[in-house]
Design an enzyme around this catalytic site. Structure first.
Site: not given
Length: 494
Positions: A77, A79, A105, A131, A185, A188-189, A192-193, A290, A455
Protein backbone atom coordinates in the site's frame (compact mmCIF):
# COMPACT_ATOMS: atom_id res chain seq x y z
CA UNK A 1 -14.11 -21.50 3.60
CA UNK A 2 -10.98 -23.45 4.44
CA UNK A 3 -8.85 -21.68 7.06
CA UNK A 4 -5.13 -21.68 7.80
CA UNK A 5 -4.19 -22.98 4.36
CA UNK A 6 -2.42 -20.14 2.54
CA UNK A 7 1.36 -19.81 2.67
CA UNK A 8 1.27 -16.02 2.54
CA UNK A 9 -1.21 -13.16 2.38
CA UNK A 10 -1.02 -9.97 0.35
CA UNK A 11 -2.84 -6.72 1.17
CA UNK A 12 -3.22 -4.10 -1.56
CA UNK A 13 -4.07 -5.09 -5.10
CA UNK A 14 -2.58 -2.32 -7.16
CA UNK A 15 -0.54 -3.48 -10.15
CA UNK A 16 2.50 -4.24 -7.95
CA UNK A 17 0.38 -6.17 -5.45
CA UNK A 18 -1.40 -8.19 -8.12
CA UNK A 19 1.86 -9.04 -9.87
CA UNK A 20 3.56 -10.11 -6.65
CA UNK A 21 0.61 -12.37 -5.82
CA UNK A 22 0.78 -13.96 -9.28
CA UNK A 23 4.56 -14.35 -8.94
CA UNK A 24 4.19 -16.10 -5.56
CA UNK A 25 1.49 -18.42 -6.91
CA UNK A 26 3.59 -19.28 -9.97
CA UNK A 27 6.43 -20.38 -7.65
CA UNK A 28 4.15 -22.87 -5.88
CA UNK A 29 2.84 -20.80 -2.97
CA UNK A 30 -0.84 -20.41 -2.07
CA UNK A 31 -1.79 -16.75 -1.60
CA UNK A 32 -4.62 -15.04 0.26
CA UNK A 33 -5.40 -11.54 -1.07
CA UNK A 34 -7.28 -8.60 0.38
CA UNK A 35 -8.00 -5.09 -0.83
CA UNK A 36 -9.81 -2.30 1.01
CA UNK A 37 -12.18 -1.96 -1.97
CA UNK A 38 -13.87 -5.35 -2.37
CA UNK A 39 -14.66 -4.72 -6.05
CA UNK A 40 -10.92 -4.68 -6.77
CA UNK A 41 -10.51 -8.07 -5.09
CA UNK A 42 -13.45 -9.52 -7.04
CA UNK A 43 -12.13 -8.20 -10.34
CA UNK A 44 -8.71 -9.77 -9.68
CA UNK A 45 -10.25 -13.07 -8.55
CA UNK A 46 -12.42 -13.40 -11.66
CA UNK A 47 -9.73 -12.06 -13.98
CA UNK A 48 -5.98 -12.56 -13.73
CA UNK A 49 -6.20 -14.82 -10.65
CA UNK A 50 -8.96 -17.10 -11.98
CA UNK A 51 -8.08 -20.78 -11.76
CA UNK A 52 -4.97 -20.09 -9.71
CA UNK A 53 -4.15 -20.98 -6.11
CA UNK A 54 -5.10 -17.46 -4.97
CA UNK A 55 -7.83 -17.05 -2.35
CA UNK A 56 -9.77 -13.76 -2.35
CA UNK A 57 -10.94 -12.48 1.04
CA UNK A 58 -13.41 -9.70 1.79
CA UNK A 59 -12.58 -8.75 5.39
CA UNK A 60 -9.36 -8.52 7.37
CA UNK A 61 -10.69 -11.23 9.71
CA UNK A 62 -11.26 -13.58 6.76
CA UNK A 63 -7.83 -12.65 5.39
CA UNK A 64 -5.96 -13.46 8.61
CA UNK A 65 -7.97 -16.66 9.14
CA UNK A 66 -6.85 -17.91 5.71
CA UNK A 67 -3.14 -17.92 6.65
CA UNK A 68 -1.00 -20.78 7.93
CA UNK A 69 0.82 -20.24 11.21
CA UNK A 70 3.15 -18.54 11.75
CA UNK A 71 1.23 -16.14 9.54
CA UNK A 72 3.04 -14.10 6.90
CA UNK A 73 1.16 -11.03 5.66
CA UNK A 74 2.63 -8.54 3.19
CA UNK A 75 1.30 -5.00 2.63
CA UNK A 76 1.65 -3.33 -0.77
CA UNK A 77 0.00 0.00 0.00
CA UNK A 78 1.02 3.63 -0.37
CA UNK A 79 3.72 4.78 2.05
CA UNK A 80 2.76 6.97 5.01
CA UNK A 81 -0.58 6.99 6.89
CA UNK A 82 -2.13 4.18 4.73
CA UNK A 83 0.51 1.75 6.10
CA UNK A 84 -0.33 2.70 9.70
CA UNK A 85 -4.04 2.35 8.92
CA UNK A 86 -3.57 -1.23 7.63
CA UNK A 87 -1.35 -2.14 10.59
CA UNK A 88 -4.04 -0.88 12.99
CA UNK A 89 -6.58 -3.10 11.21
CA UNK A 90 -4.50 -6.27 10.89
CA UNK A 91 -2.14 -6.32 13.89
CA UNK A 92 -4.88 -6.92 16.51
CA UNK A 93 -5.79 -10.11 14.63
CA UNK A 94 -2.23 -11.46 14.55
CA UNK A 95 -0.49 -13.54 17.21
CA UNK A 96 2.97 -13.79 18.70
CA UNK A 97 5.42 -15.10 16.08
CA UNK A 98 3.46 -13.84 13.07
CA UNK A 99 5.22 -11.67 10.47
CA UNK A 100 3.86 -8.43 8.96
CA UNK A 101 5.79 -7.07 5.97
CA UNK A 102 5.71 -3.56 4.50
CA UNK A 103 6.73 -3.85 0.83
CA UNK A 104 6.13 -0.19 -0.02
CA UNK A 105 8.61 2.69 -0.31
CA UNK A 106 8.36 3.67 3.35
CA UNK A 107 10.76 6.04 5.08
CA UNK A 108 13.15 3.92 7.15
CA UNK A 109 12.45 5.87 10.36
CA UNK A 110 8.74 4.99 10.01
CA UNK A 111 9.75 1.33 9.73
CA UNK A 112 11.83 1.60 12.90
CA UNK A 113 8.89 3.16 14.75
CA UNK A 114 6.44 0.51 13.55
CA UNK A 115 8.76 -2.33 14.54
CA UNK A 116 9.08 -0.91 18.06
CA UNK A 117 5.30 -0.54 18.34
CA UNK A 118 4.67 -4.18 17.33
CA UNK A 119 7.57 -5.72 19.24
CA UNK A 120 5.77 -5.87 22.65
CA UNK A 121 3.03 -7.97 21.04
CA UNK A 122 5.60 -10.44 19.69
CA UNK A 123 4.71 -9.61 16.07
CA UNK A 124 7.67 -9.46 13.70
CA UNK A 125 7.67 -6.36 11.49
CA UNK A 126 9.74 -6.42 8.28
CA UNK A 127 10.47 -3.40 6.12
CA UNK A 128 11.21 -4.80 2.68
CA UNK A 129 12.46 -2.79 -0.26
CA UNK A 130 10.96 -4.10 -3.52
CA UNK A 131 12.49 -2.99 -6.81
CA UNK A 132 11.81 -3.89 -10.40
CA UNK A 133 8.56 -2.15 -11.19
CA UNK A 134 5.56 -4.02 -12.54
CA UNK A 135 7.60 -6.48 -14.61
CA UNK A 136 9.96 -7.25 -11.74
CA UNK A 137 7.08 -7.89 -9.34
CA UNK A 138 5.64 -10.43 -11.78
CA UNK A 139 8.79 -12.16 -13.02
CA UNK A 140 11.24 -11.65 -10.16
CA UNK A 141 12.11 -8.48 -8.23
CA UNK A 142 15.13 -7.45 -6.21
CA UNK A 143 14.17 -7.69 -2.55
CA UNK A 144 15.79 -5.91 0.40
CA UNK A 145 14.32 -7.20 3.70
CA UNK A 146 15.14 -5.59 7.05
CA UNK A 147 13.98 -6.79 10.46
CA UNK A 148 14.86 -9.40 13.06
CA UNK A 149 16.90 -12.45 12.07
CA UNK A 150 14.04 -14.60 13.36
CA UNK A 151 11.59 -12.98 10.94
CA UNK A 152 14.04 -13.48 8.06
CA UNK A 153 14.29 -17.20 8.83
CA UNK A 154 10.48 -17.44 8.59
CA UNK A 155 10.04 -15.55 5.29
CA UNK A 156 13.29 -16.44 3.47
CA UNK A 157 12.00 -19.65 1.75
CA UNK A 158 9.25 -17.67 -0.01
CA UNK A 159 11.09 -14.49 -0.92
CA UNK A 160 14.34 -16.09 -2.07
CA UNK A 161 12.25 -18.17 -4.45
CA UNK A 162 10.15 -15.34 -5.92
CA UNK A 163 13.12 -12.96 -6.35
CA UNK A 164 15.05 -12.54 -9.59
CA UNK A 165 18.00 -14.92 -9.97
CA UNK A 166 21.43 -14.11 -11.42
CA UNK A 167 23.97 -16.91 -11.91
CA UNK A 168 21.74 -19.13 -9.77
CA UNK A 169 21.81 -16.66 -6.87
CA UNK A 170 18.52 -15.08 -5.69
CA UNK A 171 18.44 -11.27 -5.62
CA UNK A 172 17.21 -11.33 -2.05
CA UNK A 173 19.43 -11.33 1.03
CA UNK A 174 18.92 -10.25 4.61
CA UNK A 175 19.98 -6.61 4.90
CA UNK A 176 19.96 -6.03 8.65
CA UNK A 177 17.75 -5.09 11.61
CA UNK A 178 14.81 -2.64 11.86
CA UNK A 179 14.93 0.01 9.06
CA UNK A 180 17.94 -1.41 7.15
CA UNK A 181 15.92 -2.84 4.26
CA UNK A 182 14.03 0.35 3.55
CA UNK A 183 17.21 2.43 3.93
CA UNK A 184 18.96 0.28 1.30
CA UNK A 185 15.93 0.67 -1.00
CA UNK A 186 15.98 4.44 -0.44
CA UNK A 187 19.64 4.62 -1.51
CA UNK A 188 18.86 2.33 -4.46
CA UNK A 189 16.24 4.85 -5.57
CA UNK A 190 18.69 7.72 -5.12
CA UNK A 191 21.23 5.94 -7.32
CA UNK A 192 18.42 5.31 -9.81
CA UNK A 193 17.79 9.07 -9.92
CA UNK A 194 21.48 9.59 -10.71
CA UNK A 195 21.56 6.90 -13.40
CA UNK A 196 18.49 8.30 -15.15
CA UNK A 197 19.76 11.89 -15.07
CA UNK A 198 23.18 10.91 -16.44
CA UNK A 199 21.51 9.08 -19.33
CA UNK A 200 19.30 12.12 -19.98
CA UNK A 201 22.35 14.39 -20.08
CA UNK A 202 24.04 12.05 -22.56
CA UNK A 203 20.90 12.28 -24.69
CA UNK A 204 20.87 16.09 -24.45
CA UNK A 205 24.51 16.34 -25.55
CA UNK A 206 24.07 14.02 -28.53
CA UNK A 207 20.79 15.67 -29.56
CA UNK A 208 21.70 19.33 -29.05
CA UNK A 209 25.40 19.35 -29.96
CA UNK A 210 25.62 16.59 -32.58
CA UNK A 211 21.99 17.20 -33.70
CA UNK A 212 21.19 13.48 -33.70
CA UNK A 213 17.72 12.16 -34.44
CA UNK A 214 15.94 9.49 -32.42
CA UNK A 215 16.85 6.69 -34.87
CA UNK A 216 20.56 7.48 -34.54
CA UNK A 217 20.26 7.68 -30.77
CA UNK A 218 18.58 4.28 -30.69
CA UNK A 219 21.55 2.76 -32.50
CA UNK A 220 24.07 4.40 -30.18
CA UNK A 221 22.32 3.24 -27.01
CA UNK A 222 21.93 -0.26 -28.46
CA UNK A 223 25.69 -0.33 -29.08
CA UNK A 224 26.45 0.99 -25.59
CA UNK A 225 24.30 -1.78 -24.12
CA UNK A 226 26.71 -4.37 -25.55
CA UNK A 227 29.64 -3.06 -23.50
CA UNK A 228 30.45 -2.06 -19.93
CA UNK A 229 27.34 0.17 -19.80
CA UNK A 230 25.05 -2.83 -20.32
CA UNK A 231 22.04 -2.26 -18.06
CA UNK A 232 18.26 -2.24 -17.89
CA UNK A 233 18.09 1.56 -18.15
CA UNK A 234 20.36 1.73 -21.23
CA UNK A 235 18.34 -1.07 -22.84
CA UNK A 236 14.95 0.59 -22.32
CA UNK A 237 16.38 3.94 -23.47
CA UNK A 238 17.32 2.40 -26.83
CA UNK A 239 13.76 1.05 -27.13
CA UNK A 240 12.22 4.41 -26.20
CA UNK A 241 14.01 6.11 -29.11
CA UNK A 242 12.49 3.57 -31.53
CA UNK A 243 8.87 4.12 -30.51
CA UNK A 244 6.88 6.10 -33.11
CA UNK A 245 3.89 8.20 -32.04
CA UNK A 246 0.79 6.90 -33.85
CA UNK A 247 -0.82 10.38 -33.88
CA UNK A 248 2.01 12.32 -35.50
CA UNK A 249 4.32 9.73 -37.06
CA UNK A 250 7.21 11.31 -35.11
CA UNK A 251 9.37 9.64 -32.44
CA UNK A 252 7.20 9.52 -29.33
CA UNK A 253 10.01 10.79 -27.09
CA UNK A 254 9.98 14.09 -29.03
CA UNK A 255 6.27 14.55 -28.28
CA UNK A 256 6.56 14.11 -24.51
CA UNK A 257 6.46 17.23 -22.32
CA UNK A 258 9.80 17.91 -20.59
CA UNK A 259 8.28 18.27 -17.14
CA UNK A 260 9.57 15.73 -14.64
CA UNK A 261 8.01 14.28 -11.50
CA UNK A 262 9.28 12.51 -8.40
CA UNK A 263 7.83 10.62 -5.43
CA UNK A 264 10.21 11.70 -2.67
CA UNK A 265 12.73 8.90 -2.18
CA UNK A 266 15.44 10.96 -3.90
CA UNK A 267 14.85 13.81 -1.47
CA UNK A 268 14.93 11.37 1.46
CA UNK A 269 18.32 10.16 0.23
CA UNK A 270 19.63 13.74 0.23
CA UNK A 271 18.34 14.32 3.75
CA UNK A 272 19.96 11.10 4.97
CA UNK A 273 23.27 12.05 3.35
CA UNK A 274 23.25 15.48 5.01
CA UNK A 275 22.63 13.79 8.36
CA UNK A 276 25.58 11.44 7.80
CA UNK A 277 27.84 14.19 6.35
CA UNK A 278 28.28 12.18 3.16
CA UNK A 279 28.62 13.83 -0.27
CA UNK A 280 26.16 12.48 -2.86
CA UNK A 281 26.49 15.37 -5.31
CA UNK A 282 25.51 13.33 -8.39
CA UNK A 283 22.23 12.23 -6.81
CA UNK A 284 21.70 15.76 -5.51
CA UNK A 285 22.14 17.14 -9.04
CA UNK A 286 19.65 14.58 -10.35
CA UNK A 287 17.01 15.55 -7.78
CA UNK A 288 17.54 19.27 -8.48
CA UNK A 289 17.31 18.61 -12.23
CA UNK A 290 13.82 17.18 -11.71
CA UNK A 291 12.85 20.17 -9.56
CA UNK A 292 13.85 22.68 -12.23
CA UNK A 293 12.38 20.53 -15.01
CA UNK A 294 9.03 20.70 -13.20
CA UNK A 295 9.09 24.51 -13.60
CA UNK A 296 8.29 24.32 -17.30
CA UNK A 297 6.34 27.59 -17.52
CA UNK A 298 9.11 29.53 -15.75
CA UNK A 299 11.73 28.07 -18.09
CA UNK A 300 9.77 28.93 -21.21
CA UNK A 301 9.38 32.53 -20.01
CA UNK A 302 13.06 32.77 -19.04
CA UNK A 303 14.18 31.41 -22.42
CA UNK A 304 12.69 34.53 -24.06
CA UNK A 305 14.56 36.91 -21.74
CA UNK A 306 17.89 35.45 -20.67
CA UNK A 307 20.94 35.52 -22.99
CA UNK A 308 21.84 32.35 -24.86
CA UNK A 309 25.38 31.25 -25.77
CA UNK A 310 26.36 31.78 -29.37
CA UNK A 311 25.39 28.60 -31.21
CA UNK A 312 28.43 26.76 -32.49
CA UNK A 313 28.27 24.04 -35.10
CA UNK A 314 30.20 21.01 -33.87
CA UNK A 315 33.40 20.73 -35.95
CA UNK A 316 35.16 17.82 -34.28
CA UNK A 317 35.27 14.09 -34.92
CA UNK A 318 31.67 12.99 -34.34
CA UNK A 319 32.32 9.28 -33.74
CA UNK A 320 35.15 10.05 -31.32
CA UNK A 321 32.94 12.51 -29.45
CA UNK A 322 30.22 9.84 -29.11
CA UNK A 323 32.86 7.58 -27.53
CA UNK A 324 33.77 10.39 -25.15
CA UNK A 325 30.11 10.80 -24.13
CA UNK A 326 30.03 7.09 -23.36
CA UNK A 327 33.21 7.51 -21.26
CA UNK A 328 31.69 10.48 -19.42
CA UNK A 329 28.55 8.48 -18.72
CA UNK A 330 30.50 5.50 -17.37
CA UNK A 331 32.84 7.61 -15.22
CA UNK A 332 29.94 9.61 -13.78
CA UNK A 333 28.01 6.40 -13.10
CA UNK A 334 30.99 5.09 -11.11
CA UNK A 335 30.99 8.30 -9.06
CA UNK A 336 27.26 8.04 -8.38
CA UNK A 337 27.55 4.45 -7.11
CA UNK A 338 30.67 5.29 -5.09
CA UNK A 339 28.71 8.03 -3.34
CA UNK A 340 25.70 5.76 -2.75
CA UNK A 341 27.82 2.95 -1.32
CA UNK A 342 29.64 5.40 0.94
CA UNK A 343 26.27 6.56 2.29
CA UNK A 344 25.30 2.96 3.02
CA UNK A 345 28.63 2.36 4.76
CA UNK A 346 28.19 5.48 6.92
CA UNK A 347 24.59 4.59 7.86
CA UNK A 348 25.59 1.02 8.70
CA UNK A 349 28.09 2.34 11.22
CA UNK A 350 25.75 4.93 12.78
CA UNK A 351 22.73 2.61 13.07
CA UNK A 352 24.79 -0.52 13.85
CA UNK A 353 23.25 -2.46 10.97
CA UNK A 354 26.41 -4.26 9.82
CA UNK A 355 25.37 -3.91 6.15
CA UNK A 356 27.24 -6.16 3.73
CA UNK A 357 27.95 -3.93 0.70
CA UNK A 358 28.90 -6.93 -1.43
CA UNK A 359 25.52 -8.53 -0.65
CA UNK A 360 23.73 -5.31 -1.59
CA UNK A 361 25.52 -5.06 -4.94
CA UNK A 362 24.79 -8.76 -5.52
CA UNK A 363 21.02 -8.42 -5.10
CA UNK A 364 20.96 -5.31 -7.31
CA UNK A 365 22.33 -7.31 -10.28
CA UNK A 366 18.86 -8.57 -11.26
CA UNK A 367 15.20 -7.66 -10.92
CA UNK A 368 15.71 -4.01 -9.98
CA UNK A 369 15.71 -0.83 -12.07
CA UNK A 370 19.47 -0.23 -11.69
CA UNK A 371 20.44 -3.79 -12.61
CA UNK A 372 23.59 -3.73 -14.70
CA UNK A 373 26.69 -5.69 -15.68
CA UNK A 374 28.64 -3.00 -13.83
CA UNK A 375 27.36 -4.28 -10.46
CA UNK A 376 29.49 -7.42 -10.83
CA UNK A 377 32.53 -5.13 -10.65
CA UNK A 378 31.22 -3.64 -7.38
CA UNK A 379 30.68 -7.12 -5.91
CA UNK A 380 34.26 -8.04 -6.84
CA UNK A 381 35.61 -4.80 -5.32
CA UNK A 382 34.02 -5.51 -1.93
CA UNK A 383 35.08 -9.14 -2.08
CA UNK A 384 38.67 -7.94 -2.55
CA UNK A 385 38.34 -5.50 0.34
CA UNK A 386 35.18 -5.60 2.52
CA UNK A 387 36.42 -2.46 4.35
CA UNK A 388 36.94 -0.49 1.12
CA UNK A 389 36.47 3.18 2.03
CA UNK A 390 35.50 4.39 -1.45
CA UNK A 391 34.84 2.45 -4.67
CA UNK A 392 37.19 4.79 -6.57
CA UNK A 393 40.11 3.30 -4.64
CA UNK A 394 39.49 -0.21 -5.98
CA UNK A 395 41.94 -1.06 -8.76
CA UNK A 396 39.22 -1.77 -11.36
CA UNK A 397 37.50 1.58 -10.85
CA UNK A 398 40.76 3.50 -10.61
CA UNK A 399 41.73 2.11 -14.02
CA UNK A 400 38.27 2.79 -15.46
CA UNK A 401 38.38 6.44 -14.36
CA UNK A 402 41.92 6.85 -15.70
CA UNK A 403 40.78 5.53 -19.08
CA UNK A 404 37.64 7.70 -19.20
CA UNK A 405 39.02 10.89 -17.68
CA UNK A 406 40.06 12.75 -20.82
CA UNK A 407 36.77 12.15 -22.65
CA UNK A 408 34.82 13.03 -19.51
CA UNK A 409 36.51 16.44 -19.27
CA UNK A 410 36.09 17.16 -22.99
CA UNK A 411 32.37 16.32 -22.85
CA UNK A 412 31.67 18.51 -19.81
CA UNK A 413 33.62 21.46 -21.22
CA UNK A 414 31.98 21.08 -24.65
CA UNK A 415 28.52 20.99 -23.07
CA UNK A 416 29.31 24.16 -21.13
CA UNK A 417 30.50 25.94 -24.29
CA UNK A 418 27.27 25.00 -26.08
CA UNK A 419 25.06 25.93 -23.11
CA UNK A 420 23.76 22.38 -22.63
CA UNK A 421 23.06 21.88 -18.91
CA UNK A 422 24.85 18.82 -17.51
CA UNK A 423 24.46 19.17 -13.73
CA UNK A 424 25.06 15.49 -12.91
CA UNK A 425 28.09 15.12 -15.22
CA UNK A 426 29.55 18.35 -13.77
CA UNK A 427 28.84 17.36 -10.15
CA UNK A 428 30.42 13.94 -10.70
CA UNK A 429 33.57 15.44 -12.19
CA UNK A 430 33.81 18.06 -9.42
CA UNK A 431 33.51 15.32 -6.80
CA UNK A 432 36.28 13.34 -8.46
CA UNK A 433 38.55 16.39 -8.68
CA UNK A 434 37.87 17.24 -5.03
CA UNK A 435 38.41 13.68 -3.79
CA UNK A 436 41.69 13.24 -5.67
CA UNK A 437 43.10 16.61 -4.45
CA UNK A 438 45.60 16.47 -1.60
CA UNK A 439 45.00 20.17 -0.96
CA UNK A 440 41.78 22.15 -1.34
CA UNK A 441 41.11 25.90 -0.77
CA UNK A 442 39.52 25.16 2.61
CA UNK A 443 42.50 26.90 4.24
CA UNK A 444 41.04 30.21 3.03
CA UNK A 445 37.59 29.08 4.17
CA UNK A 446 38.95 28.44 7.67
CA UNK A 447 40.64 31.84 7.70
CA UNK A 448 37.35 33.50 6.77
CA UNK A 449 35.46 31.61 9.49
CA UNK A 450 38.08 32.63 12.05
CA UNK A 451 37.96 36.26 10.83
CA UNK A 452 34.19 36.73 11.13
CA UNK A 453 33.34 34.27 13.88
CA UNK A 454 36.53 33.32 15.79
CA UNK A 455 35.95 29.67 14.83
CA UNK A 456 39.72 28.91 15.09
CA UNK A 457 41.92 26.94 12.70
CA UNK A 458 44.75 24.40 12.62
CA UNK A 459 48.17 24.92 11.02
CA UNK A 460 50.17 22.73 8.63
CA UNK A 461 53.49 23.24 10.46
CA UNK A 462 52.65 22.59 14.11
CA UNK A 463 49.90 21.02 16.22
CA UNK A 464 47.30 22.95 18.15
CA UNK A 465 44.24 25.12 17.59
CA UNK A 466 44.77 28.79 16.73
CA UNK A 467 42.88 32.06 16.53
CA UNK A 468 44.11 35.29 14.99
CA UNK A 469 42.98 38.88 15.57
CA UNK A 470 42.78 39.65 11.86
CA UNK A 471 41.98 43.37 12.26
CA UNK A 472 44.88 44.89 14.21
CA UNK A 473 45.33 48.46 15.44
CA UNK A 474 47.85 50.50 13.45
CA UNK A 475 51.56 50.10 14.20
CA UNK A 476 51.03 46.62 15.67
CA UNK A 477 52.13 43.29 14.10
CA UNK A 478 49.82 42.07 11.38
CA UNK A 479 49.41 38.68 13.04
CA UNK A 480 49.14 37.75 16.70
CA UNK A 481 48.45 34.02 16.77
CA UNK A 482 47.24 32.58 20.03
CA UNK A 483 47.43 28.87 20.68
CA UNK A 484 44.30 27.50 22.30
CA UNK A 485 44.79 24.31 24.27
CA UNK A 486 41.07 23.57 24.18
CA UNK A 487 38.95 24.96 21.33
CA UNK A 488 36.18 27.22 22.55
CA UNK A 489 32.77 27.04 20.84
CA UNK A 490 31.98 30.03 18.67
CA UNK A 491 28.92 30.41 16.50
CA UNK A 492 28.92 33.99 15.32
CA UNK A 493 28.02 34.29 11.66
CA UNK A 494 27.27 30.58 11.07
Amino acid sequence: MTTNQCDIGLIGLGVMGENLALNMESKGFSVAVFNRTTEVTEKFATGRAQGKNIQPTRTTEEFVAALKKPRIAMMMVKAGPPVDAVINQVAPLLEKGDVLIDGGNSLFTDTERREKELEPRGIHFVGMGVSGGEEGALKGPSLMPGGSRESWDIIAPIFRKIAAHVDGEPCCRYMGPDGAGHYVKMVHNGIEYGDIQLICESYAILKDILEMEAAQLAEIFTEWNRGELESYLIEITSQIFRKIDSDTGKPLVDMILDKAGQKGTGIWTLQAAIKQSVVISTINAAVEARVIAARKEDRVAASKILPQPRVRKFRGNRSRFVEMVRDALYASKIISYAQGMELLRAASKVYDWNLDLSDIATIWRGGCIIRARFLNRIVEAYQRDPALHNLLLDRYFTRAIRKAQRGWRVVVSTAIKHGVPVPAFSASLAYFDSYRSARLPANLLQAQRDFFGAHTYERIDKPGVFHTEWMEPEKEPAERPTELKTPEPHHAGE
